[in-house]
Design an enzyme around this catalytic site. Structure first.
Site, PDB file in Angstrom:
ATOM      1  N   TYR A 156     -17.961   4.611   7.257  1.00 50.69           N
ATOM      2  CA  TYR A 156     -17.610   3.839   6.057  1.00 50.69           C
ATOM      3  C   TYR A 156     -17.503   4.777   4.855  1.00 50.69           C
ATOM      4  O   TYR A 156     -16.596   4.664   4.030  1.00 50.69           O
ATOM      5  CB  TYR A 156     -18.686   2.772   5.798  1.00 50.69           C
ATOM      6  CG  TYR A 156     -18.351   1.871   4.630  1.00 50.69           C
ATOM      7  CD1 TYR A 156     -17.689   0.665   4.834  1.00 50.69           C
ATOM      8  CD2 TYR A 156     -18.678   2.234   3.331  1.00 50.69           C
ATOM      9  CE1 TYR A 156     -17.361  -0.155   3.773  1.00 50.69           C
ATOM     10  CE2 TYR A 156     -18.357   1.422   2.260  1.00 50.69           C
ATOM     11  CZ  TYR A 156     -17.700   0.224   2.475  1.00 50.69           C
ATOM     12  OH  TYR A 156     -17.375  -0.579   1.413  1.00 50.69           O
TER      13      TYR A 156
ATOM     14  N   PHE B 291      10.140  -1.388 -10.202  1.00 51.69           N
ATOM     15  CA  PHE B 291      10.144  -2.014  -8.881  1.00 51.69           C
ATOM     16  C   PHE B 291       9.467  -3.377  -9.044  1.00 51.69           C
ATOM     17  O   PHE B 291       8.687  -3.571  -9.980  1.00 51.69           O
ATOM     18  CB  PHE B 291       9.430  -1.130  -7.836  1.00 51.69           C
ATOM     19  CG  PHE B 291       9.536  -1.724  -6.461  1.00 51.69           C
ATOM     20  CD1 PHE B 291      10.769  -1.810  -5.835  1.00 51.69           C
ATOM     21  CD2 PHE B 291       8.436  -2.270  -5.820  1.00 51.69           C
ATOM     22  CE1 PHE B 291      10.904  -2.422  -4.596  1.00 51.69           C
ATOM     23  CE2 PHE B 291       8.560  -2.881  -4.581  1.00 51.69           C
ATOM     24  CZ  PHE B 291       9.796  -2.953  -3.964  1.00 51.69           C
ATOM     25  N   THR B 292       9.762  -4.311  -8.126  1.00 53.23           N
ATOM     26  CA  THR B 292       9.271  -5.692  -8.305  1.00 53.23           C
ATOM     27  C   THR B 292       7.748  -5.751  -8.505  1.00 53.23           C
ATOM     28  O   THR B 292       7.255  -6.393  -9.436  1.00 53.23           O
ATOM     29  CB  THR B 292       9.640  -6.560  -7.081  1.00 53.23           C
ATOM     30  OG1 THR B 292       9.227  -5.876  -5.901  1.00 53.23           O
ATOM     31  CG2 THR B 292      11.137  -6.821  -7.019  1.00 53.23           C
TER      32      THR B 292
ATOM     33  N   ASP C  27       5.940   7.627  -9.409  1.00 52.87           N
ATOM     34  CA  ASP C  27       5.911   6.815  -8.190  1.00 52.87           C
ATOM     35  C   ASP C  27       6.675   7.592  -7.118  1.00 52.87           C
ATOM     36  O   ASP C  27       7.900   7.706  -7.167  1.00 52.87           O
ATOM     37  CB  ASP C  27       6.567   5.453  -8.465  1.00 52.87           C
ATOM     38  CG  ASP C  27       6.610   4.552  -7.222  1.00 52.87           C
ATOM     39  OD1 ASP C  27       6.556   5.088  -6.093  1.00 52.87           O
ATOM     40  OD2 ASP C  27       6.699   3.323  -7.380  1.00 52.87           O
TER      41      ASP C  27
ATOM     42  N   LYS D 131       6.818   4.491   3.268  1.00 53.45           N
ATOM     43  CA  LYS D 131       8.207   4.967   3.331  1.00 53.45           C
ATOM     44  C   LYS D 131       8.238   6.434   3.760  1.00 53.45           C
ATOM     45  O   LYS D 131       8.222   6.733   4.948  1.00 53.45           O
ATOM     46  CB  LYS D 131       8.878   4.737   1.974  1.00 53.45           C
ATOM     47  CG  LYS D 131       9.034   3.246   1.661  1.00 53.45           C
ATOM     48  CD  LYS D 131       9.558   3.006   0.268  1.00 53.45           C
ATOM     49  CE  LYS D 131       9.725   1.547  -0.029  1.00 53.45           C
ATOM     50  NZ  LYS D 131      11.021   0.986   0.395  1.00 53.45           N
TER      51      LYS D 131
ATOM     52  N   ARG E 249      18.459  -8.302  -3.271  1.00 50.98           N
ATOM     53  CA  ARG E 249      17.939  -7.542  -4.414  1.00 50.98           C
ATOM     54  C   ARG E 249      18.813  -7.894  -5.606  1.00 50.98           C
ATOM     55  O   ARG E 249      19.661  -7.136  -6.048  1.00 50.98           O
ATOM     56  CB  ARG E 249      17.961  -6.036  -4.148  1.00 50.98           C
ATOM     57  CG  ARG E 249      17.047  -5.587  -3.025  1.00 50.98           C
ATOM     58  CD  ARG E 249      15.574  -5.410  -3.397  1.00 50.98           C
ATOM     59  NE  ARG E 249      14.797  -6.609  -3.543  1.00 50.98           N
ATOM     60  CZ  ARG E 249      13.457  -6.618  -3.488  1.00 50.98           C
ATOM     61  NH1 ARG E 249      12.765  -5.519  -3.263  1.00 50.98           N
ATOM     62  NH2 ARG E 249      12.794  -7.733  -3.666  1.00 50.98           N
TER      63      ARG E 249
ATOM     64  N   PHE F 225      10.953 -14.258  -4.674  1.00 53.41           N
ATOM     65  CA  PHE F 225      11.840 -13.919  -3.548  1.00 53.41           C
ATOM     66  C   PHE F 225      11.116 -13.925  -2.211  1.00 53.41           C
ATOM     67  O   PHE F 225      11.729 -14.112  -1.173  1.00 53.41           O
ATOM     68  CB  PHE F 225      12.506 -12.547  -3.776  1.00 53.41           C
ATOM     69  CG  PHE F 225      11.545 -11.390  -3.867  1.00 53.41           C
ATOM     70  CD1 PHE F 225      10.997 -11.027  -5.082  1.00 53.41           C
ATOM     71  CD2 PHE F 225      11.197 -10.674  -2.735  1.00 53.41           C
ATOM     72  CE1 PHE F 225      10.111  -9.960  -5.173  1.00 53.41           C
ATOM     73  CE2 PHE F 225      10.322  -9.607  -2.811  1.00 53.41           C
ATOM     74  CZ  PHE F 225       9.767  -9.254  -4.029  1.00 53.41           C
TER      75      PHE F 225
HETATM   76  N1  F0G Z   1       7.047   1.529  -5.566  1.00 57.12           N
HETATM   77  C1  F0G Z   1       8.220   1.610  -4.914  1.00 57.12           C
HETATM   78  C2  F0G Z   1       9.273   2.526  -5.433  1.00 57.12           C
HETATM   79  C3  F0G Z   1       8.439   0.842  -3.770  1.00 57.12           C
HETATM   80  O1  F0G Z   1       9.605   0.945  -3.141  1.00 57.12           O
HETATM   81  C4  F0G Z   1       7.418  -0.017  -3.313  1.00 57.12           C
HETATM   82  C5  F0G Z   1       7.628  -0.859  -2.129  1.00 57.12           C
HETATM   83  C6  F0G Z   1       6.217  -0.072  -4.018  1.00 57.12           C
HETATM   84  C7  F0G Z   1       6.066   0.715  -5.139  1.00 57.12           C
HETATM   85  C8  F0G Z   1       5.101  -0.965  -3.576  1.00 57.12           C
HETATM   86  O2  F0G Z   1       4.513  -0.440  -2.456  1.00 57.12           O
HETATM   87  O3  F0G Z   1       4.942  -2.170  -0.689  1.00 57.12           O
HETATM   88  O4  F0G Z   1       3.287  -0.332  -0.324  1.00 57.12           O
HETATM   89  O5  F0G Z   1       2.800  -2.152  -1.906  1.00 57.12           O
HETATM   90  N2  F0G Z   1       8.755  -1.113  -1.618  1.00 57.12           N
HETATM   91  C9  F0G Z   1       8.992  -1.951  -0.447  1.00 57.12           C
HETATM   92  C10 F0G Z   1      10.465  -2.168  -0.232  1.00 57.12           C
HETATM   93  C11 F0G Z   1       8.225  -3.214  -0.451  1.00 57.12           C
HETATM   94  O6  F0G Z   1      10.789  -3.009   0.630  1.00 57.12           O
HETATM   95  O7  F0G Z   1      11.299  -1.496  -0.819  1.00 57.12           O
HETATM   96  P1  F0G Z   1       3.848  -1.328  -1.270  1.00 57.12           P
END
Ligand code: F0G
Length: 481
Positions: free
Chosen positions: A79, A131-132, A222, A265, A388, A455
């Protein structure tokens, strides 16, 4: 790797062998119609058993390497003080150059912690693009996202190699307008996911850092798609063609104060982390880690994933790994352009993006052209893409009005090392058919609209029952599948 065929044509070839496979299914068009209707015309609602090629995302869907899988077998489940963490910390030091590491369960958890510690209500956060999940966390903390990209960024038919660049003059104007104290930090996203995986240049980052440092603003990076951004710098920026991906990453990191990523990714594993060389920032974030994520040496990740990430980070500096998705995206986009299908150019880092405004010009933004296109792609091919566009933009938190998205894209993601050229050719064919029959596709309307990140779980219906008409036309011309 790109090889030149004897007829002069260049194609990407895979620099790996496939030794484990997963079965996939192509169900008949009638069943596809039923699945998307039951799923409220939202591709997030589909099940794997109903999908032929899953191009929803490259997040957590990449093929792992033999060495990553092997590393998972020797993880240490302690842990606290688990040895797997120290392997990860050593990879982060070697590849990215940071001393302090805070693991988190995935990228948005890093955004949550950064928002909690550094964003005060009323702050603004300038960035090359949101990003979303970034916007959601930063706004929940009371901040406001300011996107200061160059105008060219929104031109989907462009030859500009670095549409992810930040506009330096706008950055200076933001500092003048709001003052240093209202700016939490400057955020650079490599590559800008929602602009179509578009990279920024080294020169741009260097200048951003210079302005930030002069004004005592720290730079948050990021790096979810860092190896792809580095690959584009190698391919597109003068002076970097002979540098290795590692050398480019090392220079990128020299401008960064706080780094975070979604490991799902570039590093082909489910997890994430924050890293820095600034002890003060590290100490400010650290107490919150066990509250929201887990103890310092696992941060919500499984120790198996920590081991695989330690390997994945090193492997992403291999030029053939860094370029594996980018070169397939390029091939895919070029084949679509040959067939007159509007895609975002130049091709970006994680996916091939269809421009729904150009593909379906008869659908107004208020009827969600990107959502309609994504559903239509599924009906016509069994391929899952992601909307998107305006559905991915939540309503204004104060006025509750809809906000039209800058771009309306249907994203066909290329998970790293997963799909083959014949599968890409299949998608090209079905998209060409769909484009010829585009007038059959109409808009969508919400029937269930969640209050945040709508979404994911939103349910919609097809205006004028167009889904059934499209499926009928497909069956007549192409056949049951
Ligand atoms: N920043 C970027 C540039 C991303 O593409 C993502 C996730 C995140 C932050 C958030 O990271 O999903 O590990 O919590 N992108 C995914 C996509 C969800 O489908 O493009 P996460």
């Amino acid at each position: 790797m790109i090889v030149r065929l004897s007829n002069g044509k260049e194609i990407p070839v895979e620099m790996h062998k496939v030794r484990i496979v997963q079965k996939t299914f192509l169900i008949p068009v009638e069943q596809r119609l039923k699945a998307i209707e039951e799923g409220g015309y939202n591709t997030f609602s589909l099940r794997t058993r109903d999908i032929f090629l899953d191009m929803l995302t490259d997040s957590g869907t990449n093929a792992m390497s033999d060495n990553q899988l092997a590393a998972m077998m020797v993880s240490d489940d302690a842990y606290a003080g688990c040895e797997s963490f120290y392997k990860l910390a050593s990879s982060i030091k070697d590849v990215l150059g940071f001393d302090f590491v805070l693991p988190v369960h995935q990228g948005r958890a890093a955004e949550h912690l950064l928002a909690k510690v550094f964003i005060k209500p009323g702050d603004v956060i300038p960035m090359n693009y949101h990003f979303t999940t970034t916007r959601a966390h930063f706004e929940l903390a009371g901040g406001r996202v300011l996107e200061i990209y160059r105008d060219e960024a929104l031109n989907t038919q462009s030859t500009n190699p670095f549409k992810g660049n930040l506009d330096l003059q706008k950055f200076r104007d933001v500092i003048k307008k709001y003052g240093r104290d209202k700016i939490s930090f400057i955020r650079m996203e490599a590559t800008t996911n929602l602009l179509g995986g578009q990279p920024f240049s080294m020169e741009n980052l260097r200048e951003v850092k210079k302005i930030a440092a002069e004004n005592n603003i720290f730079l948050v990076f990021d790096g979810s798609l860092i190896s792809e951004n580095a690959y584009f710098i190698k391919k597109r920026e003068k002076g970097y063609e002979n540098k290795s991906i590692q050398e480019i990453i090392t220079e990128l990191m020299s401008y960064v104060d706080i780094f975070y990523l979604s490991g799902r990714k570039s590093s082909c594993v489910r997890g994430g982390f924050i890293a820095t060389n600034n002890k003060k920032y590290y100490e400010e974030i650290k107490p919150w880690l066990p509250v929201y994520e887990g103890f310092l040496t696992y941060g919500g990740m499984s120790t198996k994933e920590i081991e695989a990430m330690a390997v994945g980070l090193r492997e992403m500096t291999d030029v053939n790994v860094a370029g594996s998705a980018a070169e397939f995206v390029k091939y895919f986009a070029e084949r679509l352009i040959e067939n007159k299908i509007p895609v975002v150019t130049p091709p970006g880092g994680l996916a091939c993006h269809l421009d729904a405004k150009l593909f379906l010009p008869h659908i107004p933004w208020s009827q969600y052209p990107a959502g309609a296109l994504s559903a239509a792609v599924y009906i016509a091919s069994g391929v899952r893409s992601m909307e998107r566009g305006t559905i991915s933009v939540d309503r204004d938190p104060d006025t509750k009005q809809e906000i039209p998205s800058d771009l309306e894209l249907a994203r066909l993601a290329i998970p790293r090392r997963v799909y083959t050229m014949s599968q890409i050719e299949y998608v090209v064919d079905r998209l060409t058919w769909l484009h010829k029959n585009r007038d059959l596709v109409k808009g969508l309307k919400f029937v269930e609209e969640p209050p945040v990140l709508r979404f994911f779980f939103g349910k919609l219906t097809a205006l004028d029952n167009w889904g059934a008409k499209l499926a009928e036309a497909f069956k007549k011309e192409i056949g049951p599948e």
